[in-house]
Design an enzyme around this catalytic site. Structure first.
Site, PDB file in Angstrom:
ATOM      1  N   ASP A  25       0.854  -1.192   0.000  1.00 58.82           N
ATOM      2  CA  ASP A  25       0.000   0.000   0.000  1.00 58.82           C
ATOM      3  C   ASP A  25       0.887   1.238   0.000  1.00 58.82           C
ATOM      4  O   ASP A  25       1.978   1.218   0.586  1.00 58.82           O
ATOM      5  CB  ASP A  25      -0.901  -0.006   1.246  1.00 58.82           C
ATOM      6  CG  ASP A  25      -2.146   0.823   1.058  1.00 58.82           C
ATOM      7  OD1 ASP A  25      -3.248   0.252   0.968  1.00 58.82           O
ATOM      8  OD2 ASP A  25      -2.024   2.069   1.005  1.00 58.82           O
TER       9      ASP A  25
ATOM     10  N   ASN B 105     -24.755  -5.559  -6.934  1.00 60.18           N
ATOM     11  CA  ASN B 105     -24.943  -4.513  -5.924  1.00 60.18           C
ATOM     12  C   ASN B 105     -26.184  -3.676  -6.222  1.00 60.18           C
ATOM     13  O   ASN B 105     -26.952  -3.325  -5.323  1.00 60.18           O
ATOM     14  CB  ASN B 105     -23.702  -3.616  -5.842  1.00 60.18           C
ATOM     15  CG  ASN B 105     -22.666  -4.167  -4.861  1.00 60.18           C
ATOM     16  OD1 ASN B 105     -22.872  -5.233  -4.283  1.00 60.18           O
ATOM     17  ND2 ASN B 105     -21.580  -3.459  -4.678  1.00 60.18           N
TER      18      ASN B 105
ATOM     19  N   PHE C  69     -32.270  -8.759   2.278  1.00 61.00           N
ATOM     20  CA  PHE C  69     -32.302  -7.388   1.733  1.00 61.00           C
ATOM     21  C   PHE C  69     -33.722  -6.876   1.531  1.00 61.00           C
ATOM     22  O   PHE C  69     -33.999  -6.096   0.634  1.00 61.00           O
ATOM     23  CB  PHE C  69     -31.434  -7.279   0.460  1.00 61.00           C
ATOM     24  CG  PHE C  69     -29.969  -7.292   0.809  1.00 61.00           C
ATOM     25  CD1 PHE C  69     -29.266  -6.110   0.870  1.00 61.00           C
ATOM     26  CD2 PHE C  69     -29.333  -8.467   1.158  1.00 61.00           C
ATOM     27  CE1 PHE C  69     -27.925  -6.105   1.258  1.00 61.00           C
ATOM     28  CE2 PHE C  69     -28.001  -8.466   1.551  1.00 61.00           C
ATOM     29  CZ  PHE C  69     -27.305  -7.291   1.596  1.00 61.00           C
ATOM     30  N   LEU C  70     -34.615  -7.348   2.371  1.00 60.28           N
ATOM     31  CA  LEU C  70     -35.985  -6.833   2.379  1.00 60.28           C
ATOM     32  C   LEU C  70     -36.288  -6.198   3.734  1.00 60.28           C
ATOM     33  O   LEU C  70     -37.432  -6.170   4.156  1.00 60.28           O
ATOM     34  CB  LEU C  70     -36.980  -7.961   2.089  1.00 60.28           C
ATOM     35  CG  LEU C  70     -37.096  -8.417   0.622  1.00 60.28           C
ATOM     36  CD1 LEU C  70     -38.155  -9.513   0.495  1.00 60.28           C
ATOM     37  CD2 LEU C  70     -37.445  -7.251  -0.306  1.00 60.28           C
TER      38      LEU C  70
ATOM     39  N   GLY D 254     -36.477   0.330   6.168  1.00 59.26           N
ATOM     40  CA  GLY D 254     -35.932   1.239   7.175  1.00 59.26           C
ATOM     41  C   GLY D 254     -35.263   2.440   6.555  1.00 59.26           C
ATOM     42  O   GLY D 254     -35.742   2.995   5.563  1.00 59.26           O
TER      43      GLY D 254
ATOM     44  N   CYS E  69     -20.159   1.051  -0.914  1.00 57.85           N
ATOM     45  CA  CYS E  69     -20.372   0.238  -2.121  1.00 57.85           C
ATOM     46  C   CYS E  69     -21.689   0.538  -2.834  1.00 57.85           C
ATOM     47  O   CYS E  69     -21.684   0.965  -3.991  1.00 57.85           O
ATOM     48  CB  CYS E  69     -20.315  -1.235  -1.749  1.00 57.85           C
ATOM     49  SG  CYS E  69     -18.815  -1.646  -0.864  1.00 57.85           S
TER      50      CYS E  69
END
Ligand code: UGA
Length: 434
Positions: free
Chosen positions: A31, A210, A251-252, A255, A262
């Site tokens: 890095d 995604n 993913f339901l 909120g 991402c």
């Protein structure tokens, strides 16, 4: 033992490197940030990612994992180079690929042996992999080859180590079939489906995955608004939908919507890719609008419930964009806090790990106070707002917390606690979705 270089040791590069080392490969993490490299050499992880520290420590001690800030040196032995540097959103909404390009140019100028260049950073399809392949073809010494392989990551922050070892699939995109097969072979011990395809399809698979998950979240949030109008319960609806295997229950969760490094970046970039190539995406635009709307909705609900925000005291529980991480990039909580302060409220906030990172990005405000725990944050507040799904919040002593508050209003932005139980404890419960 195969030597693998990993360029970029953020959560994707470091997790990938440490997990490959655990699988027995010799890995050198590299890095440009020397401070980060010095910390990692002492097995100190510069961010919060469960399970990563012991993995780094074990593999450092075993000599399979090392770190350097000198990318050129690594290229003497590496047979494979994973590029895991950042691709942040550029001014137009498209991904900024300058860090990837710098890494590719470093490989081209410093490689002394044939190697495979593996693009794990998320880069848009439509000519970018071709561009990097051209740089390598043009700038490498003539006797060397460095085929490009696209190998997108599907690692969630907070469960990246688990996701590496138990992937649903590995996607490998290559023009050079033999190079693609060598990369696929790295993952053979994980015994998961491996899809070998062309680079553009691998790149688009990442964006589409995604964007689809983000769309699922915005979809259920839209349904939540409809549910409120018609007197239905969105959590029951999500359960009923999710039991259909074609839909799936993940993913339901309605909120406050998605944040992080991402989804916001990749949905925006995919929309930019569509625009750039002459089409536009009404769907992706709606996904982003609905998501931004959830943050405003939270503020409106609090304002309406309290009869205005001017002079009110709010307790905001959670700063991270989701539980189990200290990442606050695009975190909904930060937007909500800014809106609350702008509208005259005072905010006391607490997060188990993300306060320091939040303080780096949220402008200091005389009416914003960071507290040591949830009870301190709740003290004297007119309303409490749950912005992050930390388990710690579910397990709070809500009776004690309620007794410290001035008011009794609670807005659960993450569907974390049972409204019925809260009502029994004397709270007035609001929700973003009914
Ligand atoms: C996401 C993907 O899940 C990974 O597969 C991918 O590798 C990664 O992006 C990436 O591109 O690097 P991550 O951003 O870590 O991973 O987080 P998720 O767990 O996917 O959650 C994203 C956001 O959606 C969070 O803010 C979360 O609170 C929110 N969310 C998630 C909801 O609002 N509702 C849900 O039902 C699920």
């Amino acid at each position: 033992m195969k030597t693998i270089a990993v360029f970029g040791v953020g959560y994707v590069g470091l997790t990938t490197g440490a997990c490959l080392a655990e699988m027995g490969y010799r890995v050198v993490g590299c890095d440009v940030n020397e401070t980060k490299i010095n910390l990692l050499r002492q097995a100190q992880i510069p961010f919060s990612e469960p399970g990563l520290a012991p993995l780094v420590e074990r593999n450092l001690s075993a000599g399979r994992l090392s770190f350097t800030a000198d990318g050129r040196e690594v290229l003497h032995d590496a047979e494979m180079v994973f590029i895991c540097v950042g691709t942040p959103t550029g001014p137009s909404g498209a991904a900024d690929l300058s860090q990837v390009e710098a890494a590719v140019r470093l490989v081209a100028s410093a490689a002394t042996r044939p190697l495979i260049v593996i693009l794990k950073s998320t880069i848009p399809p439509g000519g970018t992999a071709e561009h990097f392949a051209e740089i390598l073809a043009r700038e490498l010494p003539p006797q060397l080859t460095a085929p490009i392989v696209v190998n997108p990551e599907f690692l969630r922050e907070g469960s990246a180590v688990h996701d590496f070892f138990f992937p649903d699939r590995v996607v490998v995109g290559a023009w050079d079939r033999a190079a693609g097969e060598q990369v696929a072979a790295l993952y053979a011990p994980l015994r998961c489906p491996v899809l070998l395809t062309d680079p553009a399809s691998a790149q688009l698979t990442k964006y589409a995955s995604n964007a689809f998950l983000a769309a699922k979240i915005s979809f259920i949030n839209e349904v939540g608004r409809i549910a409120e109008q018609v007197g239905a319960n969105v959590y029951a609806v999500a359960q009923g939908m999710g039991l259909d295997e074609r839909i799936g229950g993940d993913f339901l969760e309605a909120g406050l919507g998605y944040g992080g490094s991402c989804f916001p970046k990749d949905v925006k970039a995919l929309a930019a890719i569509a625009e750039e190539h002459g089409s536009s995406s009404a769907l992706l635009g709606a996904v982003m609008d609905i998501n931004a709307g959830q943050r405003r909705l939270a503020v409106e609900k609090l304002r309406d419930a309290l009869g205005g925000l001017e002079g009110k005291n709010l307790c905001v529980l959670g700063l991270a964009f989701k539980a189990d991480t200290d990442d606050v990039r695009e975190a909904p909580a930060l937007d909500v806090i800014s809106m609350l302060c702008d509208q005259g409220a005072s905010v006391r906030t607490y997060d188990p790990v993300a306060a320091a990172r939040a303080q780096e990005v949220l402008p200091p405000h005389s009416r914003l106070l960071y507290c040591q725990d949830a009870y301190e944050a709740a003290t004297g507040s007119d309303a409490a707002f749950i912005a992050t799904d930390w388990k710690e919040f579910r397990d709070l002593d809500w009776n004690r917390l309620g007794s410290l508050m001035k008011g009794n209003t609670i807005l659960d932005g993450r569907g974390l606690i049972s409204p019925q139980q809260m009502r029994e404890n004397g709270f007035r419960c609001l929700a973003l979705a009914s």
